[in-house]
Design an enzyme around this catalytic site. Structure first.
Site, PDB file in Angstrom:
ATOM      1  N   LEU A 101       0.957  -1.237  -0.146  1.00 23.29           N
ATOM      2  CA  LEU A 101       0.087  -0.027  -0.043  1.00 23.29           C
ATOM      3  C   LEU A 101       0.845   1.219   0.073  1.00 23.29           C
ATOM      4  O   LEU A 101       0.842   2.132   0.888  1.00 23.29           O
ATOM      5  CB  LEU A 101      -1.078  -0.190   1.222  1.00 23.29           C
ATOM      6  N   GLY A 102       1.397   1.319  -0.976  1.00 19.75           N
ATOM      7  CA  GLY A 102       2.449   2.704  -1.397  1.00 19.75           C
ATOM      8  C   GLY A 102       1.613   3.494  -2.185  1.00 19.75           C
ATOM      9  O   GLY A 102       0.637   3.575  -2.047  1.00 19.75           O
TER      10      GLY A 102
ATOM     11  N   THR B 267       0.166  -4.597 -11.946  1.00 22.41           N
ATOM     12  CA  THR B 267       0.659  -3.684 -12.846  1.00 22.41           C
ATOM     13  C   THR B 267       1.917  -3.312 -12.225  1.00 22.41           C
ATOM     14  O   THR B 267       2.452  -2.247 -12.470  1.00 22.41           O
ATOM     15  CB  THR B 267      -0.318  -2.547 -13.011  1.00 22.41           C
TER      16      THR B 267
ATOM     17  N   ARG C  64       5.565  -5.613 -11.475  1.00 21.95           N
ATOM     18  CA  ARG C  64       6.574  -6.292 -12.400  1.00 21.95           C
ATOM     19  C   ARG C  64       6.358  -7.702 -12.510  1.00 21.95           C
ATOM     20  O   ARG C  64       5.712  -8.384 -11.455  1.00 21.95           O
ATOM     21  CB  ARG C  64       7.975  -6.243 -11.371  1.00 21.95           C
TER      22      ARG C  64
ATOM     23  N   GLU D  72       9.335  -9.838 -20.699  1.00 21.47           N
ATOM     24  CA  GLU D  72       8.694  -8.985 -21.597  1.00 21.47           C
ATOM     25  C   GLU D  72       9.861  -8.841 -22.788  1.00 21.47           C
ATOM     26  O   GLU D  72      10.898  -8.855 -22.614  1.00 21.47           O
ATOM     27  CB  GLU D  72       8.386  -7.390 -20.815  1.00 21.47           C
TER      28      GLU D  72
ATOM     29  N   HIS E 283       2.467  -3.388 -20.911  1.00 19.77           N
ATOM     30  CA  HIS E 283       3.457  -2.680 -20.042  1.00 19.77           C
ATOM     31  C   HIS E 283       2.910  -1.051 -20.098  1.00 19.77           C
ATOM     32  O   HIS E 283       3.764  -0.161 -20.525  1.00 19.77           O
ATOM     33  CB  HIS E 283       4.842  -3.022 -19.947  1.00 19.77           C
TER      34      HIS E 283
HETATM   35  C1  DGY Z   1       7.911   1.989 -13.540  1.00 16.28           C
HETATM   36  O1  DGY Z   1       8.085   3.352 -13.806  1.00 16.28           O
HETATM   37  O2  DGY Z   1       8.608   1.239 -13.004  1.00 16.28           O
HETATM   38  C2  DGY Z   1       6.959   1.545 -14.890  1.00 16.28           C
HETATM   39  O3  DGY Z   1       7.357   0.033 -14.827  1.00 16.28           O
HETATM   40  C3  DGY Z   1       7.571   2.328 -16.175  1.00 16.28           C
HETATM   41  O4  DGY Z   1       6.968   3.304 -16.083  1.00 16.28           O
END
Ligand code: DGY
Length: 322
Positions: A147-148, A230, A232, A261, A279
């Site tokens: 929860l950042g 969303t 890594r 990726e 991504h």
């Molecule tokens: C990040 O900033 O770490 C994203 O994966 C790319 O914007």
């Protein structure tokens, strides 16, 4: 004899970045696309910053300005050992990434990709009471891993959809934040996985979080639950996820990031209950510009020996003045 003109700092820009950042860098120094001889380098998340790259740069290198909030591509310890400052781009991509997380969550729970594929294929369809039913979000529980800033922004948006928020991570956030999120509850990862209807990942990629979500953890989730990533790719064991989706251990997944990726595990591609995007978390014109400008400001401050806006390893400061 006139005093020697101070040398202009050299900025290595390893990949294409938005013009406003190039303008800033160009006004402050000289641009080059090779790392050798650079005083600062702007790197992207597919640039591996390790001893080999630092050697190639040379001992004059002062700063790696990563144009991303994540910096798992950077060997920070190697940089610190050489007195090289590392910076990242937190904050400026929080809203864009949270927006995309919600878009993916809606996409998988309301079967948007599946519906679009059906329409584009010209398949016969008609409205009826049971056609392509999805899952509603109101009254459901969002489990946030990490929860950042991005996790909080996602949770805030989920509240607008009527969701309850629970979270797991290294530590509890301030009580005021929990309150703002409708009384978000801090719990163990085990408890979160077994109680959330949608699990969304917002922790950084570290050796500790590599394959954090593996076969055993997927088995802890509800059979009706969805997983959204969303953050890594390697935080999730993709092969185990494909198997869990195939076997109906969870209801669906929405992924913006992948283990290798741009490759996506073929088993995932074959599944209809997975929403996929390439991504795109920070991919808006405004956000990418803000990220590049912040990285440029970091690089410029570093070569001038000034405090950079967003350092990762501030212990290497103060920098030696040129
Ligand atoms: C990040 O900033 O770490 C994203 O994966 C790319 O914007």
């Amino acid at each position: 004899v006139p005093p020697e003109a101070p040398q202009r700092p050299r900025f290595a820009v390893l990949r294409r970045i938005p013009e406003p950042a190039l303008d800033l860098l160009g006004a402050a120094g000289d641009l080059q696309d090779a790392i050798a001889g650079a005083d600062a380098a702007l790197t992207l998340l597919y640039d591996r910053v390790d001893d080999a790259l630092l050697d190639a740069a040379g001992p004059q290198l002062r700063c790696i300005a990563n144009v991303a909030v994540g910096y798992d591509n950077v060997d920070v310890a190697a940089c610190t050992a050489r007195g090289v400052l590392v910076t990242n781009t937190p904050g400026v991509l929080t809203d864009a990434t949270a927006d995309l997380t919600i878009a993916l969550m809606l996409s998988v729970t309301r079967r948007l990709g599946e519906g679009e594929r059906l329409v584009r294929a010209g398949a016969p369809w008609s409205f009826d009471m049971f056609f392509m039913l999805g899952t509603g979000l109101a009254g459901k529980t969002l489990g946030v891993i990490g929860l950042g800033a991005i996790g909080q922004a996602t949770a805030r948006r989920a509240r607008a959809f009527g969701m309850e928020v629970v979270y797991a991570g290294h530590h509890r956030v301030a009580e005021a934040v929990e309150r703002e999120l409708g009384g978000a509850r801090f719990m163990s990862l085990d408890e979160l996985l077994s109680s959330a209807d949608v699990v969304t990942i917002h922790c950084p990629m570290t050796p500790e979080t590599h394959h954090l979500i593996d076969a055993a953890r997927l088995a802890q989730m509800r059979r009706t639950a969805f997983l959204v990533n969303t953050a890594r790719g390697p935080i999730v064991d993709e092969l185990a996820l494909a198997a869990a989706l195939h076997d109906g251990l969870i209801a669906g997944a929405a992924l913006d990031v992948f283990e290798a990726e741009p490759n996506v595990h073929p088993d995932l591609l074959a599944l209809d209950n997975v929403a996929l995007s390439p991504h795109l978390g920070s991919a808006t014109v405004e956000t990418r510009t803000a990220m590049a400008v912040l990285a440029a400001r970091n690089a410029i401050a570093a070569v001038r020996g000034e405090p950079p806006p967003t350092p990762v390893n501030p212990e290497v400061l103060p920098l030696a003045l040129p």
